[in-house]
Design a protein around this motif. Sequence first.
Motif, short mmCIF file in Angstrom:
data_model
loop_
_atom_site.label_atom_id
_atom_site.label_comp_id
_atom_site.label_asym_id
_atom_site.label_seq_id
_atom_site.Cartn_x
_atom_site.Cartn_y
_atom_site.Cartn_z
N VAL A 73 0.84 -1.20 0.00
CA VAL A 73 0.00 0.00 0.00
C VAL A 73 0.87 1.25 0.00
O VAL A 73 0.59 2.23 -0.72
N GLU A 74 1.94 1.24 0.78
CA GLU A 74 2.84 2.40 0.79
C GLU A 74 3.41 2.66 -0.60
O GLU A 74 3.50 3.82 -1.04
N ARG A 75 3.79 1.61 -1.29
CA ARG A 75 4.36 1.77 -2.64
C ARG A 75 3.32 2.34 -3.60
O ARG A 75 3.62 3.24 -4.39
N VAL A 76 2.11 1.82 -3.57
CA VAL A 76 1.06 2.32 -4.45
C VAL A 76 0.77 3.79 -4.16
O VAL A 76 0.65 4.61 -5.09
N MET A 77 0.65 4.16 -2.90
CA MET A 77 0.36 5.55 -2.55
C MET A 77 1.51 6.48 -2.96
O MET A 77 1.28 7.58 -3.47
N ALA A 78 2.75 6.04 -2.73
CA ALA A 78 3.90 6.88 -3.08
C ALA A 78 3.92 7.17 -4.58
O ALA A 78 4.24 8.30 -5.00
N ARG A 79 3.56 6.19 -5.38
CA ARG A 79 3.56 6.39 -6.83
C ARG A 79 2.33 7.15 -7.31
O ARG A 79 2.42 8.04 -8.15
N LEU A 80 1.18 6.78 -6.77
CA LEU A 80 -0.07 7.41 -7.21
C LEU A 80 -0.03 8.92 -6.96
O LEU A 80 -0.49 9.71 -7.79
N PHE A 81 0.57 9.32 -5.83
CA PHE A 81 0.61 10.74 -5.47
C PHE A 81 2.01 11.35 -5.61
O PHE A 81 2.23 12.49 -5.18
N ALA A 82 2.95 10.61 -6.17
CA ALA A 82 4.32 11.10 -6.40
C ALA A 82 4.93 11.68 -5.13
O ALA A 82 5.44 12.81 -5.10
N VAL A 83 4.91 10.89 -4.06
CA VAL A 83 5.47 11.33 -2.78
C VAL A 83 6.98 11.13 -2.81
O VAL A 83 7.47 10.00 -2.95
N GLU A 84 7.72 12.21 -2.67
CA GLU A 84 9.18 12.15 -2.74
C GLU A 84 9.84 11.94 -1.37
O GLU A 84 11.01 11.56 -1.30
N THR A 85 9.12 12.17 -0.30
CA THR A 85 9.68 11.96 1.04
C THR A 85 10.09 10.50 1.19
O THR A 85 9.29 9.61 0.91
N PRO A 86 11.31 10.23 1.62
CA PRO A 86 11.74 8.83 1.74
C PRO A 86 11.12 8.13 2.94
O PRO A 86 10.77 8.77 3.94
N ARG A 129 -3.55 3.85 -13.82
CA ARG A 129 -2.52 4.49 -14.65
C ARG A 129 -2.88 5.94 -15.01
O ARG A 129 -2.00 6.79 -15.11
N ALA A 130 -4.16 6.24 -15.19
CA ALA A 130 -4.55 7.60 -15.58
C ALA A 130 -4.27 8.62 -14.48
O ALA A 130 -3.65 9.66 -14.74
N PRO A 131 -4.71 8.37 -13.23
CA PRO A 131 -4.45 9.38 -12.20
C PRO A 131 -3.07 9.29 -11.56
O PRO A 131 -2.74 10.11 -10.69
N CYS A 132 -2.23 8.33 -11.94
CA CYS A 132 -0.95 8.12 -11.27
C CYS A 132 0.03 9.26 -11.61
O CYS A 132 0.46 9.40 -12.76
N ARG A 133 0.41 10.04 -10.62
CA ARG A 133 1.29 11.18 -10.85
C ARG A 133 2.72 10.75 -11.16
O ARG A 133 3.39 11.38 -11.97
N ALA A 134 3.18 9.71 -10.50
CA ALA A 134 4.55 9.26 -10.76
C ALA A 134 4.69 8.75 -12.19
O ALA A 134 5.72 8.97 -12.84
N ARG A 135 3.66 8.08 -12.71
CA ARG A 135 3.71 7.61 -14.10
C ARG A 135 3.79 8.81 -15.05
O ARG A 135 4.56 8.78 -16.03
N ALA A 136 3.03 9.85 -14.76
CA ALA A 136 3.07 11.04 -15.61
C ALA A 136 4.44 11.70 -15.59
O ALA A 136 4.90 12.24 -16.60
N LEU A 137 5.11 11.61 -14.45
CA LEU A 137 6.43 12.22 -14.30
C LEU A 137 7.56 11.29 -14.74
O LEU A 137 8.71 11.70 -14.85
N GLY A 138 7.23 10.01 -14.93
CA GLY A 138 8.25 9.03 -15.28
C GLY A 138 9.12 8.60 -14.12
O GLY A 138 10.22 8.08 -14.32
N THR A 139 8.62 8.77 -12.90
CA THR A 139 9.43 8.45 -11.71
C THR A 139 8.91 7.23 -10.97
O THR A 139 9.37 6.94 -9.85
N GLN A 140 7.97 6.49 -11.56
CA GLN A 140 7.33 5.41 -10.82
C GLN A 140 8.32 4.34 -10.34
O GLN A 140 8.17 3.80 -9.23
N ALA A 141 9.34 4.05 -11.14
CA ALA A 141 10.29 3.00 -10.74
C ALA A 141 11.22 3.46 -9.62
O ALA A 141 11.88 2.62 -8.98
N ASP A 142 11.26 4.75 -9.36
CA ASP A 142 12.15 5.29 -8.33
C ASP A 142 11.46 5.45 -6.98
O ASP A 142 12.11 5.80 -5.99
N LEU A 143 10.15 5.23 -6.95
CA LEU A 143 9.39 5.45 -5.73
C LEU A 143 8.86 4.14 -5.16
O LEU A 143 8.60 3.20 -5.92
#
Length: 352
Positions: A149-162, A211-225
């Motif tokens: 769940v943490e991983r999904v939320m971090a990517r869906l909302f593009a949370v950069e905080t480690p 995939r549509a609302p995922c902010r990390a996907r839009a930014l291309g950072t999903q694999a880093d979060l």
Amino acid sequence: MRDEGPSRALLDWYDAHARAMPWRTGPAARKAGIRPDPYAVWLSEVMLQQTTVAAVRDYFHRFTARWPGVGALAAANDGDVMAEWAGLGYYARARNLLKCARVVVAEHGGRFPETRAALLNLPGIGPYTASAIAAIAFGEQATVVDGNVERVMARLFAVETPLPAAKPELTALAEGLTPPDRPGCHAQAVMDLGATICTPKSPACGICPLRAPCRARALGTQADLPRKLPKKPKPTRHGIAYLGRRADGAWLLERRPDKGLLGGMLGWPGAEWGDAAQEAPPLAANWRDPGAEVRHTFTHFHLRLALRVADLPMDAAPARGRFIPAQEFRPSGLPTVMRKAFDLGQPALVPA
């Protein structure tokens, strides 16, 4: 404000793609009016802590075949339960499992409390497990947050905080998505999504229902979060395990203290694990070094166990531990590190 779009998409996806698990009441069964078994939900959630679904399946089947309900488990012999748990690790969970079952029977008439707040009063049930049982078994609008769940939320909302600093933020975001309708199915949907599509490496974004609302996907950072702080190196501890067997095949074992690592489990006698291995044979004997070392990693440290083996006389009188007759000894009932010691040391003894 709760965003129902992602929640609705997740539930639709879950209805079509939910993983089949022996402890789960799937979407079709739920629609048919079949309610989840709180015992199965509780048992599986405790087993799944720090463990994979694949590793838990067989344990769950064995436990429920032997102890099909909380009353049967409450009446079980402690040693039998610990032996069945061997290999799952984190043995305090097994001790708390028994404590919890006995409290449910003695104080709640054999029925699990139906609210998160009441569940938190039971032994061994923390915030995550209480939320999972309340949501999945009883339909309470409780938010369930695990690593998936943490991983999904971090990517869906593009949370950069480690992580772990991001945990409160990710929990709040997950709470914002938890619907009042079918909260248990929603919780399982997010966990399934993280386990099968939004995986740690190479997420399958092309088939993701979010995939549509995922902010990390839009930014291309999903694999880093999610981002994570570097882990501290684990220290290494040392010890010695003494494997002694009498001529009649009986093995010398001792039960570890109830509190602490491997608490309540049978194992080979030895000194406390520390910076250096301390000689502490359980009795005077011709202890031999078979030239093997057990290597095992716990959550917070690496362990190196030197081995000593001895063929013991029938009149051996150990200072600690007791002899377990050959017909009662089951290597599979030992915790993993002790079973490793048996596998390495046993060949160096004279066949019984």
